[in-house]
Design a protein around this motif. Structure first.
Motif, PDB file in Angstrom:
ATOM      1  N   ALA A   5       0.836  -1.208   0.000  1.00  0.00           N
ATOM      2  CA  ALA A   5       0.000   0.000   0.000  1.00  0.00           C
ATOM      3  C   ALA A   5       0.866   1.250   0.000  1.00  0.00           C
ATOM      4  O   ALA A   5       0.603   2.202  -0.741  1.00  0.00           O
ATOM      5  N   GLU A   6       1.920   1.283   0.809  1.00  0.00           N
ATOM      6  CA  GLU A   6       2.803   2.444   0.849  1.00  0.00           C
ATOM      7  C   GLU A   6       3.595   2.568  -0.451  1.00  0.00           C
ATOM      8  O   GLU A   6       3.809   3.679  -0.955  1.00  0.00           O
ATOM      9  N   GLN A   7       4.041   1.435  -1.015  1.00  0.00           N
ATOM     10  CA  GLN A   7       4.775   1.478  -2.277  1.00  0.00           C
ATOM     11  C   GLN A   7       3.887   2.014  -3.402  1.00  0.00           C
ATOM     12  O   GLN A   7       4.333   2.814  -4.232  1.00  0.00           O
ATOM     13  N   ARG A   8       2.632   1.564  -3.426  1.00  0.00           N
ATOM     14  CA  ARG A   8       1.705   2.054  -4.455  1.00  0.00           C
ATOM     15  C   ARG A   8       1.470   3.552  -4.293  1.00  0.00           C
ATOM     16  O   ARG A   8       1.463   4.297  -5.292  1.00  0.00           O
ATOM     17  N   ALA A   9       1.299   4.023  -3.067  1.00  0.00           N
ATOM     18  CA  ALA A   9       1.092   5.444  -2.832  1.00  0.00           C
ATOM     19  C   ALA A   9       2.299   6.248  -3.298  1.00  0.00           C
ATOM     20  O   ALA A   9       2.159   7.294  -3.947  1.00  0.00           O
ATOM     21  N   LEU A  10       3.502   5.760  -2.990  1.00  0.00           N
ATOM     22  CA  LEU A  10       4.717   6.457  -3.421  1.00  0.00           C
ATOM     23  C   LEU A  10       4.826   6.468  -4.943  1.00  0.00           C
ATOM     24  O   LEU A  10       5.190   7.492  -5.548  1.00  0.00           O
ATOM     25  N   ASN A  11       4.479   5.357  -5.592  1.00  0.00           N
ATOM     26  CA  ASN A  11       4.507   5.298  -7.056  1.00  0.00           C
ATOM     27  C   ASN A  11       3.571   6.339  -7.672  1.00  0.00           C
ATOM     28  O   ASN A  11       3.929   7.033  -8.640  1.00  0.00           O
ATOM     29  N   VAL A  12       2.372   6.455  -7.123  1.00  0.00           N
ATOM     30  CA  VAL A  12       1.389   7.395  -7.663  1.00  0.00           C
ATOM     31  C   VAL A  12       1.892   8.827  -7.539  1.00  0.00           C
ATOM     32  O   VAL A  12       1.783   9.633  -8.471  1.00  0.00           O
ATOM     33  N   VAL A  13       2.472   9.180  -6.386  1.00  0.00           N
ATOM     34  CA  VAL A  13       2.988  10.533  -6.185  1.00  0.00           C
ATOM     35  C   VAL A  13       4.161  10.790  -7.123  1.00  0.00           C
ATOM     36  O   VAL A  13       4.267  11.871  -7.734  1.00  0.00           O
ATOM     37  N   GLU A  14       5.064   9.827  -7.267  1.00  0.00           N
ATOM     38  CA  GLU A  14       6.226  10.002  -8.142  1.00  0.00           C
ATOM     39  C   GLU A  14       5.789  10.170  -9.590  1.00  0.00           C
ATOM     40  O   GLU A  14       6.333  11.023 -10.317  1.00  0.00           O
ATOM     41  N   GLU A  15       4.818   9.378 -10.032  1.00  0.00           N
ATOM     42  CA  GLU A  15       4.334   9.494 -11.407  1.00  0.00           C
ATOM     43  C   GLU A  15       3.733  10.878 -11.663  1.00  0.00           C
ATOM     44  O   GLU A  15       3.980  11.482 -12.716  1.00  0.00           O
ATOM     45  N   MET A  16       2.960  11.376 -10.708  1.00  0.00           N
ATOM     46  CA  MET A  16       2.353  12.689 -10.881  1.00  0.00           C
ATOM     47  C   MET A  16       3.421  13.785 -10.907  1.00  0.00           C
ATOM     48  O   MET A  16       3.333  14.736 -11.679  1.00  0.00           O
ATOM     49  N   ALA A  17       4.447  13.641 -10.069  1.00  0.00           N
ATOM     50  CA  ALA A  17       5.520  14.630 -10.041  1.00  0.00           C
ATOM     51  C   ALA A  17       6.301  14.631 -11.353  1.00  0.00           C
ATOM     52  O   ALA A  17       6.574  15.694 -11.929  1.00  0.00           O
ATOM     53  N   LEU A  18       6.663  13.461 -11.840  1.00  0.00           N
ATOM     54  CA  LEU A  18       7.414  13.386 -13.094  1.00  0.00           C
ATOM     55  C   LEU A  18       6.577  13.873 -14.264  1.00  0.00           C
ATOM     56  O   LEU A  18       7.093  14.523 -15.184  1.00  0.00           O
ATOM     57  N   ALA A  19       5.294  13.578 -14.261  1.00  0.00           N
ATOM     58  CA  ALA A  19       4.419  14.018 -15.345  1.00  0.00           C
ATOM     59  C   ALA A  19       4.281  15.526 -15.370  1.00  0.00           C
ATOM     60  O   ALA A  19       4.128  16.125 -16.435  1.00  0.00           O
ATOM     61  N   SER A  20       4.332  16.159 -14.211  1.00  0.00           N
ATOM     62  CA  SER A  20       4.155  17.605 -14.145  1.00  0.00           C
ATOM     63  C   SER A  20       5.475  18.361 -14.163  1.00  0.00           C
ATOM     64  O   SER A  20       5.484  19.590 -14.246  1.00  0.00           O
ATOM     65  N   GLY A  21       6.605  17.645 -14.065  1.00  0.00           N
ATOM     66  CA  GLY A  21       7.897  18.309 -14.148  1.00  0.00           C
ATOM     67  C   GLY A  21       8.323  18.990 -12.866  1.00  0.00           C
ATOM     68  O   GLY A  21       9.002  20.012 -12.916  1.00  0.00           O
ATOM     69  N   THR A  22       7.968  18.439 -11.727  1.00  0.00           N
ATOM     70  CA  THR A  22       8.328  19.044 -10.448  1.00  0.00           C
ATOM     71  C   THR A  22       9.099  18.034  -9.614  1.00  0.00           C
ATOM     72  O   THR A  22       8.928  16.823  -9.792  1.00  0.00           O
ATOM     73  N   PRO A  23       9.980  18.502  -8.706  1.00  0.00           N
ATOM     74  CA  PRO A  23      10.669  17.544  -7.825  1.00  0.00           C
ATOM     75  C   PRO A  23       9.676  16.692  -7.050  1.00  0.00           C
ATOM     76  O   PRO A  23       8.598  17.157  -6.680  1.00  0.00           O
ATOM     77  N   VAL A  24      10.038  15.454  -6.816  1.00  0.00           N
ATOM     78  CA  VAL A  24       9.155  14.554  -6.067  1.00  0.00           C
ATOM     79  C   VAL A  24       9.027  15.070  -4.636  1.00  0.00           C
ATOM     80  O   VAL A  24      10.041  15.273  -3.952  1.00  0.00           O
ATOM     81  N   PRO A  25       7.814  15.317  -4.154  1.00  0.00           N
ATOM     82  CA  PRO A  25       7.660  15.796  -2.773  1.00  0.00           C
ATOM     83  C   PRO A  25       7.861  14.670  -1.765  1.00  0.00           C
ATOM     84  O   PRO A  25       7.745  13.489  -2.106  1.00  0.00           O
TER      85      PRO A  25
END
Length: 670
Positions: A109-129
């Motif tokens: 569950a935590e790995q999936r949450a981290l994946n979703v946040v990382e994907e959104m960050a990379l898609a938007s061009g911002t550092p991973v929060p």
């Protein structure tokens, strides 16, 4: 409304909020002064009198002293609370008991949450929060920080375990919209100002508790202390009442807009609507149990309070209203969820707000996806048009294809590099490798041999083969992935790391613009405080114009070895920016210090003027008729440092392969 308009509106809302709170504070000062004046007047045994006589008897000097004292108490309390929150989102997440998971997620569950946040960050061009998990069964989330570079995303345990991947994406996209739209800084200011007003009520409660001891056996002294305490308590909580009204009114409309932005980012209304429906049907709902959860109530994805006085203190619109705007076919809690076709149907009737209009048009886009392209233009012109279109419409608002590309980029990064990006030790070696220039690699390696920790050098040796074959368009996303791990370095470790990075940049005595751009992205993501130069020189229009010209000159030299070709590219950029031409600085005029200074000054350009500057940079780079991957990366790096996160751009090969990569990544990371 696009990213730049949101940013401009956030600035105006911030000013309005400060004005409204200033009015509330002035009112509190006046009421408190009047209360103490009346109390003093009647404690002397004097009869009724007019306000003028009461103030005259008290003395205007004393009245002024009371007002100054109250003002000082409010100011000091607000300043103290804001200082406590100086660390930005991290301070808020930790105050709620959050656990950071970027380095070592625990369980699927935590790995999936981290994946979703990382994907959104990379898609938007911002550092991973930084991503924090709050151990609470409620379904809720928040984004907090002063700017995208120091933002954190907090997710409750209930959120990551009760929601499916699509619903979690909707929640994360909602929070990213708060990051991009300038809401976070405003939210933290609200917390500080409310605390300043609340302190008067706290002083009153302390006096009430202490009134039992006041005056010893003197009932009159005890009564006076009790009266003062009761008065301050009423005054303080009256101020808090009006402060919360202001906070709630500001927050509600922003939630509708964030919902609309989440639909735009994910190109689906099913995810966020499904998350809201699950909150309504969940036993704990979105009600957080942390003792100080109410202080940050305006930051959450959904309301954290069970009840609200007649809706006045509601920081969020009702769940039913939000769901109905997202899914008009929904018939209420306890019913079967709408089908996919129903969820994608276009909303009917007259929109209630800008958010409704945005959702209606986006729902139409969901039902009829597809990117338009013209076959009548050259590949170069199509590429330039794509860049300019991205500046207009996709800054902090990636399209569906760009979101898919973000997943694709993450899937194309070799597993050992991705693993290194999540480890504070190995991330240093990875960052060194990303910042090295191929033609200077041997010289730069000698510098690291003398300056870096031996264990870091060993890590670098393991990663170097994969780094040498890393595609250009994966470098910037991989650097963004490193940011959370590098933030975990101790201050002394970070200073050594930064000194080594600067040594690599100066290895041959010249500035490589691409290395410098990646270095600035790294520093921008790791250091939340602005450079000292910005405070000194960024306030004038001339300083801003000079900084923009200098950066255009830098881009012109980056894309052209010949001075005359660089001069023509520079003049094309000035023409696009609609400013008077000036002589082109020579290549030797471009130094690391001047580049840094120009960039931090340019970051303070008014939001509505930034699109023109970004387009001018693009036109300057593209003047030679070629837009290479390294040039796109350079433009994205500078945009990131201007707080304008630019999503990755599709190349022709990407267009053909993105869907395949995205589908594979979803299966691997889901």
């Amino acid at each position: 409304m696009n990213f730049f308009e949101y940013q401009d509106k956030a600035r105006r809302n911030s000013t309005l909020l400060v004005v409204l709170f200033a009015v509330a504070v002035l009112g509190l000062i006046a009421i408190t002064t009047l209360f103490i004046a009346l109390l003093t007047h009647y404690s002397r045994g004097q009869g009724s009198a007019s306000f003028t006589e009461i103030f005259a008897g008290l003395g205007w000097d004393m009245v002024a002293g009371i007002a100054v004292t109250i003002s000082a108490i409010i100011a000091v309390a607000s300043f103290f609370r804001l200082r406590q929150l100086a660390a930005g989102g991290r301070a808020i997440a930790e105050s709620l008991g959050g656990k950071k998971i970027n380095i070592a997620p625990d369980g699927l569950a935590e790995q999936r949450a981290l994946n979703v946040v990382e994907e959104m960050a990379l898609a938007s061009g911002t550092p991973v929060p930084d991503v924090y998990i709050i151990e609470d069964s409620a379904i809720n989330a928040f984004a907090a920080g002063y700017k995208p570079a120091d933002a954190v995303v907090g997710l409750t345990r209930g959120c990551i375990e009760q929601l499916n991947r699509e619903e979690l994406q909707g929640v994360v996209a909602h929070e990213f919209s708060h990051i991009f739209n300038g809401d976070m800084r405003l939210n933290i200011r609200i917390v500080g100002l409310l605390h300043g007003i609340l302190i008067i009520g706290l002083l009153g409660s302390w006096l009430l508790r202490g009134s039992h001891w006041a005056g010893g056996r003197d009932n009159r002294g005890r009564a006076a202390a009790f009266a003062i305490g009761a008065g301050l308590l009423v005054i303080g909580y009256t101020g808090t009442f009006f402060g919360n009204l202001i906070k709630s009114a500001v927050s509600r409309q922003r939630e509708y807009l964030a919902d609309a932005s989440a639909v735009q980012f994910t190109r689906s209304n099913r995810g966020i609507a499904g998350a809201l429906k699950k909150i309504g049907n969940h036993a704990s709902g979105s009600n957080l149990k942390a003792a100080n959860a109410s202080e940050f109530s305006h930051m959450y994805f959904a309301s954290s309070l069970k009840h609200s006085l007649l809706g006045f203190f509601a920081t969020h619109p009702p769940l039913t209203a939000r769901i109905s705007r997202l899914d008009p076919a929904w018939t209420g809690f306890g019913t079967q969820p709408a089908s996919a076709s129903q969820a994608g149907a276009e909303t009917g009737g007259m929109p209630h707000s800008d958010a409704d209009t945005q959702i209606a048009s986006l729902n139409q886009a969901v039902a009829h996806p597809g990117d338009t392209a013209s076959d009548a233009v050259s590949p170069y012109q199509a590429r330039l048009d794509q860049v300019l279109e991205t500046v207009d419409n996709n800054i902090a608002a990636p399209s569906a294809s760009q979101v898919d590309l973000g997943r694709s980029l993450l899937s194309r990064v070799p597993a050992n590099l991705k693993s290194a990006a999540h480890d504070p030790f190995a991330a240093r070696a990875l960052a060194y490798g990303l910042l090295m220039a191929p033609e200077q690699r041997e010289q730069q390696h000698d510098i690291l041999t003398r300056s870096a920790h031996p264990a870091v050098l060993r890590e670098f040796g393991k990663l170097q083969p994969a780094l040498e074959h890393l595609p250009v368009d994966c470098r910037l996303p991989l650097l963004d992935l490193c940011v959370p791990a590098l933030k975990a370095l101790a201050p002394q470790q970070y200073q050594i790391f930064k000194r080594n990075v600067i040594k690599l940049l100066r290895a041959d005595g010249k500035i490589d613009i691409w290395e410098w751009a990646l270095y600035r992205v790294l520093v921008h993501g790791l250091e939340s405080t602005p450079d000292a130069q910005r405070k000194v020189t960024s306030g004038t229009a001339k300083a801003s114009a000079d900084a923009q010209r200098f950066l255009l000159a830098t881009m012109a030299h980056a894309g052209n070895r010949d001075y005359l070709a660089a001069k023509r590219a520079y003049e094309a950029g000035l023409k696009q920016l609609q400013v008077s031409p000036t002589p082109l600085p020579t290549r030797t005029d471009i130094t690391l210090q001047r580049l840094d200074k120009a960039l931090v000054i340019a970051a303070d350009i008014a939001p509505l003027k930034k699109p023109a500057f970004l387009k001018a940079l693009a036109v300057t780079l593209a003047h030679d008729g070629v837009i290479e991957g390294t040039e796109v990366e350079l433009l994205r790096a500078i945009a990131d440092c201007l707080d304008c996160p630019m999503p990755p751009l599709l190349s022709p090969a990407d267009s053909a392969n993105t869907s395949k990569h995205a589908s594979a990544t979803a299966l691997q990371s889901g």
